[in-house]
Write an enzyme that holds these catalytic residues in place. Sequence first.
Site, mmCIF file in Angstrom:
data_model
loop_
_atom_site.group_PDB
_atom_site.id
_atom_site.type_symbol
_atom_site.label_atom_id
_atom_site.label_comp_id
_atom_site.label_asym_id
_atom_site.label_seq_id
_atom_site.Cartn_x
_atom_site.Cartn_y
_atom_site.Cartn_z
ATOM 1 N N LEU A 12 0.819 -1.209 0.000
ATOM 2 C CA LEU A 12 0.000 0.000 0.000
ATOM 3 C C LEU A 12 0.861 1.270 0.000
ATOM 4 O O LEU A 12 0.570 2.228 -0.721
ATOM 5 C CB LEU A 12 -0.925 -0.016 1.227
ATOM 6 N N ASP A 33 12.129 3.413 11.299
ATOM 7 C CA ASP A 33 11.515 2.307 12.037
ATOM 8 C C ASP A 33 10.515 2.950 13.000
ATOM 9 O O ASP A 33 10.914 3.679 13.924
ATOM 10 C CB ASP A 33 12.629 1.559 12.795
ATOM 11 N N THR A 98 -7.568 -3.865 9.607
ATOM 12 C CA THR A 98 -7.834 -5.089 8.860
ATOM 13 C C THR A 98 -9.163 -5.761 9.204
ATOM 14 O O THR A 98 -9.676 -5.596 10.326
ATOM 15 C CB THR A 98 -6.679 -6.094 9.151
ATOM 16 N N ASP A 99 -9.670 -6.541 8.263
ATOM 17 C CA ASP A 99 -10.850 -7.390 8.508
ATOM 18 C C ASP A 99 -10.547 -8.449 9.569
ATOM 19 O O ASP A 99 -11.461 -9.002 10.180
ATOM 20 C CB ASP A 99 -11.301 -8.072 7.201
ATOM 21 N N TYR A 122 -2.032 -11.390 14.942
ATOM 22 C CA TYR A 122 -1.995 -10.254 14.001
ATOM 23 C C TYR A 122 -3.224 -9.367 14.252
ATOM 24 O O TYR A 122 -3.091 -8.156 14.459
ATOM 25 C CB TYR A 122 -1.984 -10.775 12.559
ATOM 26 N N TRP A 148 -7.756 -8.239 2.233
ATOM 27 C CA TRP A 148 -7.159 -8.984 1.109
ATOM 28 C C TRP A 148 -6.560 -8.063 0.038
ATOM 29 O O TRP A 148 -7.005 -8.044 -1.119
ATOM 30 C CB TRP A 148 -8.212 -9.896 0.479
HETATM 31 N N1 LIG Z 1 -2.045 -7.142 2.909
HETATM 32 C C1 LIG Z 1 -3.306 -7.344 3.237
HETATM 33 O O1 LIG Z 1 -3.944 -8.280 2.717
HETATM 34 C C2 LIG Z 1 -3.997 -6.444 4.225
HETATM 35 C C3 LIG Z 1 -5.330 -6.711 4.545
HETATM 36 C C4 LIG Z 1 -5.989 -5.891 5.450
HETATM 37 C C5 LIG Z 1 -5.320 -4.807 6.010
HETATM 38 N N2 LIG Z 1 -4.019 -4.572 5.694
HETATM 39 C C6 LIG Z 1 -3.359 -3.429 6.344
HETATM 40 O O2 LIG Z 1 -3.009 -2.488 5.331
HETATM 41 C C7 LIG Z 1 -1.806 -1.806 5.700
HETATM 42 C C8 LIG Z 1 -0.784 -1.932 4.593
HETATM 43 O O3 LIG Z 1 -0.451 -3.316 4.449
HETATM 44 P P1 LIG Z 1 0.434 -3.869 3.265
HETATM 45 O O4 LIG Z 1 -0.290 -4.992 2.652
HETATM 46 O O5 LIG Z 1 0.908 -2.741 2.407
HETATM 47 O O6 LIG Z 1 1.628 -4.488 4.091
HETATM 48 P P2 LIG Z 1 3.129 -4.727 3.618
HETATM 49 O O7 LIG Z 1 3.190 -4.885 2.146
HETATM 50 O O8 LIG Z 1 3.676 -5.798 4.490
HETATM 51 O O9 LIG Z 1 3.803 -3.347 3.984
HETATM 52 C C9 LIG Z 1 4.073 -2.965 5.301
HETATM 53 C C10 LIG Z 1 5.378 -2.222 5.307
HETATM 54 O O10 LIG Z 1 5.682 -1.857 6.649
HETATM 55 C C11 LIG Z 1 7.066 -2.052 6.844
HETATM 56 N N3 LIG Z 1 7.399 -2.189 8.252
HETATM 57 C C12 LIG Z 1 7.393 -3.317 9.026
HETATM 58 N N4 LIG Z 1 7.826 -3.027 10.260
HETATM 59 C C13 LIG Z 1 8.114 -1.693 10.266
HETATM 60 C C14 LIG Z 1 8.629 -0.803 11.243
HETATM 61 N N5 LIG Z 1 8.948 -1.208 12.467
HETATM 62 N N6 LIG Z 1 8.803 0.494 10.897
HETATM 63 C C15 LIG Z 1 8.496 0.930 9.666
HETATM 64 N N7 LIG Z 1 8.028 0.148 8.697
HETATM 65 C C16 LIG Z 1 7.833 -1.161 9.001
HETATM 66 C C17 LIG Z 1 7.390 -3.299 6.044
HETATM 67 O O11 LIG Z 1 8.773 -3.345 5.779
HETATM 68 P P3 LIG Z 1 9.478 -4.748 5.416
HETATM 69 O O12 LIG Z 1 8.854 -5.190 4.132
HETATM 70 O O13 LIG Z 1 10.902 -4.379 5.304
HETATM 71 O O14 LIG Z 1 9.150 -5.656 6.538
HETATM 72 C C18 LIG Z 1 6.540 -3.073 4.789
HETATM 73 O O15 LIG Z 1 7.251 -2.371 3.802
HETATM 74 C C19 LIG Z 1 -1.372 -2.422 7.033
HETATM 75 O O16 LIG Z 1 -1.844 -1.634 8.074
HETATM 76 C C20 LIG Z 1 -2.064 -3.778 7.044
HETATM 77 O O17 LIG Z 1 -2.277 -4.222 8.358
HETATM 78 C C21 LIG Z 1 -3.347 -5.352 4.814
#
Ligand SMILES: NC(=O)c1ccc[n+]([C@@H]2O[C@H](COP(=O)([O-])OP(=O)(O)OC[C@H]3O[C@@H](n4cnc5c(N)ncnc54)[C@H](OP(=O)(O)O)[C@@H]3O)[C@@H](O)[C@H]2O)c1
Length: 274
Positions: A12, A33, A98-99, A122, A148
């Site tokens: 995202l 971080d 998240t859901d 989580y 998702w």
């Molecule tokens: N993916 C899904 O299906 C989903 C569904 C529902 C809600 N969400 C929510 O949507 C949001 C975005 O998710 P996403 O899918 O984009 O997740 P993502 O692709 O895993 O991206 C999260 C980013 O946060 C970074 N991160 C982890 N620990 C960190 C820290 N301590 N300080 C700074 N950055 C840190 C990660 O870095 P690294 O890659 O280096 O670890 C990654 O680049 C989140 O809040 C997630 O909970 C996601």
Amino acid sequence: MKFLITGAGGLLGSEFNKVVVEEKLALKRTDLDITNFEDVYKIVKNYKPDVIINCSALSNVDYCEEHFDEAINVNAKGVENLLISAIENKCFLVHFSTDYVFDGNKNSPYTIYDIPNPINNYGKSKLMGEEIVKNSKYENVLIIRTSWLFGIGKSSFVSKILNMINNEVIYMTEQISNPTYSKDLAIRVYKMIKQGYKGLFHLTGALSVSRYELAKYILDIVGYKGKIIKVENFPSIAKRPRYSSLDNYPLEPLRDYKVAIKEFLKEFYNFRTL
Ligand SMILES: NC(=O)c1ccc[n+]([C@@H]2O[C@H](COP(=O)([O-])OP(=O)(O)OC[C@H]3O[C@@H](n4cnc5c(N)ncnc54)[C@H](OP(=O)(O)O)[C@@H]3O)[C@@H](O)[C@H]2O)c1
């Protein structure tokens, strides 16, 4: 407006980095971080953003199950660090959840009025993050629960399904939710920020679908010739909600997964025949 995007290397965050056209500072985990309060505070104080978009999270559900302290540190304490910095420096904070804050026992889409009851670590850590923001009573916040996510830049269920294309048999669960294209979500939330939305919202793609039906849809498009078998559940480290579709009321949902996945496959996987 000046924007600070955290977690800019993620699914995202990388979309927001493309969508936000104004002055911005997009920071990956290696740049900032969010668990380090001093660093977070210093960046916010010095850069003086009008809006902080928090896309950082520990999002690997099975990893969070076995590393709950780490999940709390990023998904709750990290959020608190951003919130305090936002309050002190009068910034608007956008946060994602998240859901998986829901248990999956409902048989109709979860509304913003339903009571969360996460069944894995989580979901628990993400709910803590939400509650820290809500309980602060700071008004300049927007919390978006989504589900998702798929998109470019990082592995998602779409890329995982495509990686199985050479398997003779593919097993998929009956778990149901709404696939959401990260690009669509970033574009809409960017608009919502400009329109002055505040508070908690659900925002996902328009249609709910099971993992099984979704895999069939994607694999049909790419001409998969093998067998797809429905299973109730996979053995996994963390439990997943059986049903976690989100009711987007009062918002209009985003494009449904059928349209969005076709566009995604065409643009990024070069399926020119679509
Ligand atoms: N993916 C899904 O299906 C989903 C569904 C529902 C809600 N969400 C929510 O949507 C949001 C975005 O998710 P996403 O899918 O984009 O997740 P993502 O692709 O895993 O991206 C999260 C980013 O946060 C970074 N991160 C982890 N620990 C960190 C820290 N301590 N300080 C700074 N950055 C840190 C990660 O870095 P690294 O890659 O280096 O670890 C990654 O680049 C989140 O809040 C997630 O909970 C996601």
